[in-house]
Design a protein around this motif. Structure first.
Motif, PDB file in Angstrom:
ATOM      1  N   PHE A  59     -30.363   2.069-105.163  1.00  0.00           N
ATOM      2  CA  PHE A  59     -31.525   2.285-104.300  1.00  0.00           C
ATOM      3  C   PHE A  59     -31.657   3.750-103.910  1.00  0.00           C
ATOM      4  CE2 PHE A  59     -31.608  -2.242-104.075  1.00  0.00           C
ATOM      5  CZ  PHE A  59     -32.918  -2.556-103.785  1.00  0.00           C
ATOM      6  N   GLN A  95     -37.728  -1.582 -98.831  1.00  0.00           N
ATOM      7  CA  GLN A  95     -37.936  -2.003 -97.432  1.00  0.00           C
ATOM      8  C   GLN A  95     -37.469  -3.431 -97.171  1.00  0.00           C
ATOM      9  OE1 GLN A  95     -38.828   0.263 -95.414  1.00  0.00           O
ATOM     10  NE2 GLN A  95     -40.300   1.652 -96.390  1.00  0.00           N
ATOM     11  N   LYS A  96     -36.907  -4.107 -98.174  1.00  0.00           N
ATOM     12  CA  LYS A  96     -36.533  -5.507 -97.983  1.00  0.00           C
ATOM     13  C   LYS A  96     -35.030  -5.610 -97.653  1.00  0.00           C
ATOM     14  CE  LYS A  96     -40.424  -7.694 -99.478  1.00  0.00           C
ATOM     15  NZ  LYS A  96     -41.164  -6.798-100.290  1.00  0.00           N
ATOM     16  N   SER A  97     -34.641  -6.781 -97.163  1.00  0.00           N
ATOM     17  CA  SER A  97     -33.214  -7.029 -96.923  1.00  0.00           C
ATOM     18  C   SER A  97     -32.579  -7.593 -98.187  1.00  0.00           C
ATOM     19  CB  SER A  97     -33.033  -8.055 -95.811  1.00  0.00           C
ATOM     20  OG  SER A  97     -33.676  -7.624 -94.655  1.00  0.00           O
ATOM     21  N   TYR A 100     -33.694   0.303 -97.979  1.00  0.00           N
ATOM     22  CA  TYR A 100     -33.458  -1.145 -97.988  1.00  0.00           C
ATOM     23  C   TYR A 100     -32.479  -1.461 -96.871  1.00  0.00           C
ATOM     24  CZ  TYR A 100     -28.763  -0.519 -99.807  1.00  0.00           C
ATOM     25  OH  TYR A 100     -27.454  -0.180 -99.927  1.00  0.00           O
TER      26      TYR A 100
END
Lengths: 348, 298
Positions: free
Chosen positions: A168, A149-151, A175
């Motif tokens: 991923f 869920q992060k950049s 992501y």
């Protein structure tokens, strides 16, 4: 309608202008000799590999490989012009003939090697790398799962972009990729806090980290996402040039294996000259036989190369060794006799 | 007799043009085959295998290159459309301030135009992105309550989430183009004869009423062509998105060329999509122009 028509007409004229009509059969090696200068595509932005130093000259492992080629082909490591290229520019530059060869952290893979892909031909691998992730220590992220869920900041037009997606996706982790064209922008985006992590080859991460204000506040995660064998490359279909490149790199490996260095090359040359029974050494240094001529370059090319850049180990230590600014443990990049992967076929 | 000569001449020119085009295309394909590249668009339907941060329609890495390009085109369209509106709004205001009676506004707007027009767009975009937006860090600032919140992860405006990349590109393009639009507006208004101002004032109309009823309708025909060219510039400048990490069609095309090794086909698609987009803009503006000219001279 008229506008569309004139548009198309001008457009097709422009297109034709782009095509180099003199696609001859002549080898690029001949062109390099006639020009008496080698045009080498580098990155110019990765400390330890190719980086502009304070005197305005390029330095690094990739740069020294170019110098070795120039020394072998033209007799002097000074006869080389460097062209800094971004990742997306590099293949077009080599296909259109703007540069003679590429020595720019380029990953050797099928799509790039094949004629229906990028149409390159690779010299032997000069650096075994792998893709990694760098995060801030304060974020307390320890593995790739915690990046869901992060950049993530990534350079576009690289295998990195595809690898991060594969990594991923295979774990079904969502992501957000934030893509920049240039490594400097990836670093800026990461340092400004746009992304939780930045990804690139581990060597590049180490190089980038060495330039940070507080390198200790960042860690490179243990996850290695891919194999990244980096190798110099030329345009496909040029057998003469690619053979010569291949054996120059092999000469660097073989010299390290035989313990021939920049400082003892003259000594070794004397020994070879006065001992006619030392056939392999005499052939390697071009005292007898015609190994160089077979490649279309001078017979003593090994001597020229070692005199100007030293053997592979010397080049490595100069730019990436423990006392350099970007220390990277040699690991897989040792010569095969010491447990690494660098191996050269015999000079026969 | 005259007519048939003319017809023959036209036919000859048409044939000549077709002949030249044939030679050019033939030359291109031959050279492509020679370099072993060939000419093919089959790769368009293979899976793209790269992710995109922003996509107005559903997209996953297993979708085709063609779909990825289309998403890129929509992303371009999105940023062009909103910057076009914003730039016109800011540009018109600044342009009006420039010819208005308020001295302070006149000076401020002149300064604004000078600064914006004399620095490169790429620099401005980098500034908006790396310094202004990413410089905010992660603490969320809300200047006008819940309506607007900004952090370096993006902007939330009236519940609409905008990424940091989109926001900085939108601001950068709008501000840059607005300075040019302001000059176009000012030029248009100045082209209206001084007598028009004097006459509405002598009729006792208020300054603002006179401006909207008398001056602007006469200035519009002079403003529109200049405006069109600014809009076209804006559309083309949007390709600088790549500098701030926004996935517009140019950035996506860049990745695709790299993965497929097909620069010529990639650039052809890119050129055609911009040609199409700019024809839309210029024809739309032409339509608007003819409507206004008609309503001015019924």
């Amino acid at each position: 309608m008229r506008r569309i028509f004139t548009g198309i007409l001008t457009f097709s004229m422009l297109l034709t202008g782009c095509v180099n009509s003199s696609v001859g059969t002549q080898s690029r090696l001949e062109l390099i000799k006639r020009r008496d200068s080698l045009i080498c595509g580098v990155s110019g932005k990765i400390p330890g590999f190719s980086f502009l130093n304070r005197n305005g000259t390029y330095q690094g492992l990739d740069v020294d490989i170019c110098k070795a080629f120039a020394a072998a082909f033209l007799g002097s490591s000074q006869k080389v012009q460097f062209r800094p290229l971004t990742a997306p520019e590099r293949f077009t530059a080599i296909r259109t003939g703007e540069i003679d060869l590429l020595s720019r952290n380029t990953t050797f893979n099928l799509s790039r090697d094949s004629s229906k892909g990028n149409g390159l031909i690779f010299a032997p691998i000069i650096f075994h790398d792998g893709q990694g992730l760098m995060v801030r220590k304060s974020r307390k992220i320890n593995n790739i799962e915690e990046l869901a869920q992060k950049s993530i900041c990534v350079g576009s037009g690289t295998t990195t972009e595809q690898n991060i997606n594969d990594a991923f996706e295979s774990k079904s982790l969502p992501y957000t990729p934030i893509k920049y064209q240039d490594l400097n922008q990836v670093v800026a985006g990461y340092l400004q806090g746009r992304c939780a992590a930045m990804t690139s080859d581990r060597s590049q991460l180490a190089a980038a980290k060495s330039g940070f204000k507080n390198p200790k506040a960042h860690i490179i995660l243990d996850d290695v996402l891919s194999k990244e064998p980096l190798a110099p490359a030329a345009a496909e279909g040029d057998q003469l040039l690619s053979d010569a490149m291949r054996w120059v790199v092999f000469a660097l490996f073989t010299a390290e294996e035989k313990g021939i260095t920049q400082s003892n090359i003259n000594e070794k040359l004397e020994i070879a000259r006065s001992n006619p029974q030392m056939k392999p050494l005499r052939r390697f240094l071009g005292i007898e036989g015609d190994l160089g001529e077979k490649l279309g370059i001078p017979n003593d090319f090994v001597v020229k190369v070692i005199t100007s850049t030293g053997n592979y180990g010397e080049i490595y230590n100069r730019h990436l060794g423990p006392n350099s600014k970007v220390p990277i443990p040699r690991g897989l990049n040792k010569i095969y006799t010491e447990g690494g992967l660098h191996f050269a076929p015999p000079f026969n | 007799m005259k007519i048939s000569y003319n017809a023959i001449a036209q036919l000859l020119i048409a044939l000549l043009v077709i002949f030249v085009i044939c030679i050019l295309i033939n030359n291109l394909t031959l050279n492509l085959i020679k370099t072993g590249l060939g000419f093919s668009f089959a790769w368009l339907f293979r899976p793209a295998s790269f992710a995109l941060a922003e996509h107005p329609l559903p997209y996953s890495p297993s979708d085709s290159y063609a779909w990825a390009l289309f998403i890129g085109w929509l992303n371009s369209l999105k940023v062009i459309f909103y910057s076009l509106l914003l730039a016109t709004l800011i540009g018109t205001c600044v342009g009006l301030f420039r010819v208005g009676k308020n001295a302070l506004l006149r000076i401020v707007s002149a300064g604004y135009i000078a600064i914006i027009r004399q620095t490169p767009l790429l620099l401005q975009l980098m500034f908006w992105y790396f310094v202004a937006i990413l410089g905010i860090k992660e603490t969320i600032t809300s200047p006008i309550g819940d309506l607007l919140s900004i952090s370096n992860q993006g902007t939330n405006f009236l519940g609409i989430k905008l990424s940091a990349e989109f926001t900085s590109l939108l601001i950068g393009l709008s501000v840059f183009t607005s300075a040019y639009i302001a000059e176009v507006v000012r030029g248009g208004i100045n082209s209206v004869q001084k007598g028009q101002w004097e006459s509405f004032r002598s009729l006792g109309l208020r300054e603002s009423t006179g401006l909207y009823k008398i001056i602007i309708p006469q200035a519009l025909p002079a403003i529109l062509p200049g405006l069109t060219s600014q809009y076209l510039n804006l559309a083309k400048n949007s390709t600088l998105a790549i500098a701030v990490g926004y996935s517009d069609i140019y950035a996506i095309n860049d990745t695709i060329i790299n993965q497929t090794g097909r620069p010529i086909e990639g650039f052809i698609i890119l050129l055609l999509s911009f040609l199409f987009l700019n024809l839309l803009i210029s024809n739309g503006m032409e339509l608007l122009n003819s409507m206004i000219t008609k309503s001015n001279n019924p």
